[in-house]
Design a protein around this motif. Structure first.
Motif, PDB file in Angstrom:
ATOM      1  N   ASP A 176       0.829  -1.202   0.000  1.00 10.62           N
ATOM      2  CA  ASP A 176       0.000   0.000   0.000  1.00 10.62           C
ATOM      3  C   ASP A 176       0.867   1.256   0.000  1.00 10.62           C
ATOM      4  N   VAL A 177       0.253   2.346  -0.430  1.00 12.15           N
ATOM      5  CA  VAL A 177       0.822   3.685  -0.279  1.00 12.15           C
ATOM      6  C   VAL A 177      -0.261   4.553   0.341  1.00 12.15           C
ATOM      7  N   ILE A 178      -0.009   5.063   1.533  1.00 11.01           N
ATOM      8  CA  ILE A 178      -0.968   5.942   2.212  1.00 11.01           C
ATOM      9  C   ILE A 178      -0.333   7.326   2.315  1.00 11.01           C
ATOM     10  N   SER A 179      -0.808   8.238   1.480  1.00  6.57           N
ATOM     11  CA  SER A 179      -0.205   9.564   1.384  1.00  6.57           C
ATOM     12  C   SER A 179      -1.257  10.627   1.119  1.00  6.57           C
ATOM     13  N   GLY A 180      -2.428  10.474   1.756  1.00  2.00           N
ATOM     14  CA  GLY A 180      -3.507  11.420   1.519  1.00  2.00           C
ATOM     15  C   GLY A 180      -4.048  11.275   0.107  1.00  2.00           C
ATOM     16  N   CYS A 181      -4.676  12.311  -0.388  1.00  2.00           N
ATOM     17  CA  CYS A 181      -5.235  12.270  -1.739  1.00  2.00           C
ATOM     18  C   CYS A 181      -4.180  12.002  -2.821  1.00  2.00           C
ATOM     19  N   PRO A 182      -2.906  12.385  -2.637  1.00  2.69           N
ATOM     20  CA  PRO A 182      -1.896  12.083  -3.641  1.00  2.69           C
ATOM     21  C   PRO A 182      -1.364  10.644  -3.611  1.00  2.69           C
ATOM     22  N   SER A 183      -2.065   9.730  -2.955  1.00  2.00           N
ATOM     23  CA  SER A 183      -1.540   8.367  -2.835  1.00  2.00           C
ATOM     24  C   SER A 183      -1.349   7.681  -4.190  1.00  2.00           C
ATOM     25  N   TRP A 184      -2.238   7.955  -5.161  1.00  3.99           N
ATOM     26  CA  TRP A 184      -2.048   7.345  -6.483  1.00  3.99           C
ATOM     27  C   TRP A 184      -0.842   7.944  -7.195  1.00  3.99           C
ATOM     28  N   THR A 185      -0.700   9.269  -7.172  1.00  2.00           N
ATOM     29  CA  THR A 185       0.470   9.872  -7.812  1.00  2.00           C
ATOM     30  C   THR A 185       1.750   9.412  -7.123  1.00  2.00           C
TER      31      THR A 185
END
Length: 360
Positions: free
Chosen positions: A135-144
């Motif tokens: 996973d990548v958890i980075s707020g709304c920019p998680s996909w970028t």
């Protein structure tokens, strides 16, 4: 000219929930003032009208009662692999960008054990242990952020083909007594990426990022309901809306400009700006800020496609879903053509900002 290795998107996909929630759905909600913790004196009709004027959100999508985030993420991956013309077992990595994991209906508690990517891999029936997932958890920019990680995997020749997903179910962690609950939506978008050797630059050309945890980490947090009489031990997403707006306007344009310069391009080269669908007025102000940095007043019509009016703010899913809609001709008067330079940009909790320059 010697060939170089680039990260190319070979397929896009999305899962847009079927349940349509229009603004009038909230007519009977009881909204509280975040300052006084007392019900607003304004009518819900006034609150909803003002909300629409600011955000341009008319409706949003919510998952069905028996669905969770890993379900819609898996569906988006299947769709992306279909459009790429590949089998699921060709994937070497699965990266899931999200924020709250699998939140069950009627609860607000996160479930990220095992990771969402592991759950999705299981739901896809992928048994190959060589296909890594995280996973990548980075707020709304998680996909970028996930795309930046995937690019590093490919450029280092660690892996050659994988999928990056942005998926969130925000409807279940939104405070029913907070008017911001009308912003939040559910959805998932996915991109299959592959390493391609090319003499001509293609795919991901450059990226710029920024994280401002001090003093901006508290602009998006988890907190108690605004209703002082709410008697359950739940935490909901809380947003300092105006401060977040000011932060985005002050910092996102500079990150975008830096990414354009890293790619060796001019603003006039950019054909599309796909920015996180958080608030239409805010996105418009950010775009004006970018053009102001280049001392340009005239913004090309249609350069910034929007989907927020019908889909709301689905956090990590907004940019990849928007991309999928455009690529598949599902967004009116919008298209991306071969050779177009586009920007993939997001800002959110942390506060984190990413801007990626991509040549289609």
């Amino acid at each position: 000219m010697a060939k170089k290795l680039y990260t190319k998107i070979i397929g896009t996909g999305s899962c847009i929930p079927e349940q349509v929630i229009k603004n009038d759905y909230f007519s009977d909600y009881r909204f509280y003032d975040p300052s006084s913790k007392k019900p607003f004196e304004k009518t819900n009709e006034e609150i909803i009208q003002k909300f629409h004027e600011i955000t341009n959100i008319e409706e949003r999508r919510w998952v069905k009662d028996d669905q969770v985030d890993s379900d819609i993420a898996a569906e988006a991956i299947k769709d992306a692999c279909d459009s790429a013309g590949i089998e699921l077992d060709e994937l070497e990595f699965i990266i899931i960008g999200h924020n709250f994991g699998d939140v069950q209906k009627g609860r607000t508690h996160m479930d990220v054990l095992p990771s969402l990517a592991n759950k999705v891999k299981g739901k896809l029936g992928l048994k190959n242990p060589a296909c890594i997932c995280h996973d990548v958890i980075s707020g709304c920019p998680s996909w970028t952020q996930g795309m930046i990680v995937a690019n590093a995997y490919i450029k280092s020749e660690t892996y050659n083909k994988g999928v990056v997903v942005g998926a969130d179910v925000l409807s279940r962690i939104a405070d029913p007594h907070d008017r911001d609950t009308m912003i939040y939506a559910d959805g998932a978008g996915a991109t299959v990426v592959e390493g391609v050797w090319s003499e001509e630059p293609i795919g991901i050309l450059a990226q710029s990022s920024r994280s401002d945890s001090i003093p901006f980490a508290n602009l998006l947090t988890m907190g108690d309901s605004l209703n002082p009489d709410y008697d359950r031990d739940d935490l909901f997403i809380k947003m300092a809306g105006h401060k977040l707006y000011v932060y985005a306007l002050n910092h996102v344009p500079g990150v975008v400009k830096d990414s354009i310069e890293k790619a060796g391009l001019q603003l006039s080269d950019i054909k599309k700006v796909l920015i996180h669908q958080a608030n239409e007025k805010m996105d418009e102000a950010i775009l004006k800020g970018v053009f102001k940095l280049y001392k340009e007043k005239d913004i090309p019509k249609g350069i910034m496609p929007m989907s927020i009016d019908k889909l709301g703010n689905s956090s990590t899913a907004t940019v990849p879903t928007l991309l999928d809609l455009i690529v598949k001709g599902k967004l009116e008067n919008q298209e991306i053509n071969e050779g177009d330079y586009i920007i993939l940009c997001s800002v959110g909790a942390g506060m984190n900002i990413n801007s990626i320059i991509y040549k289609w």
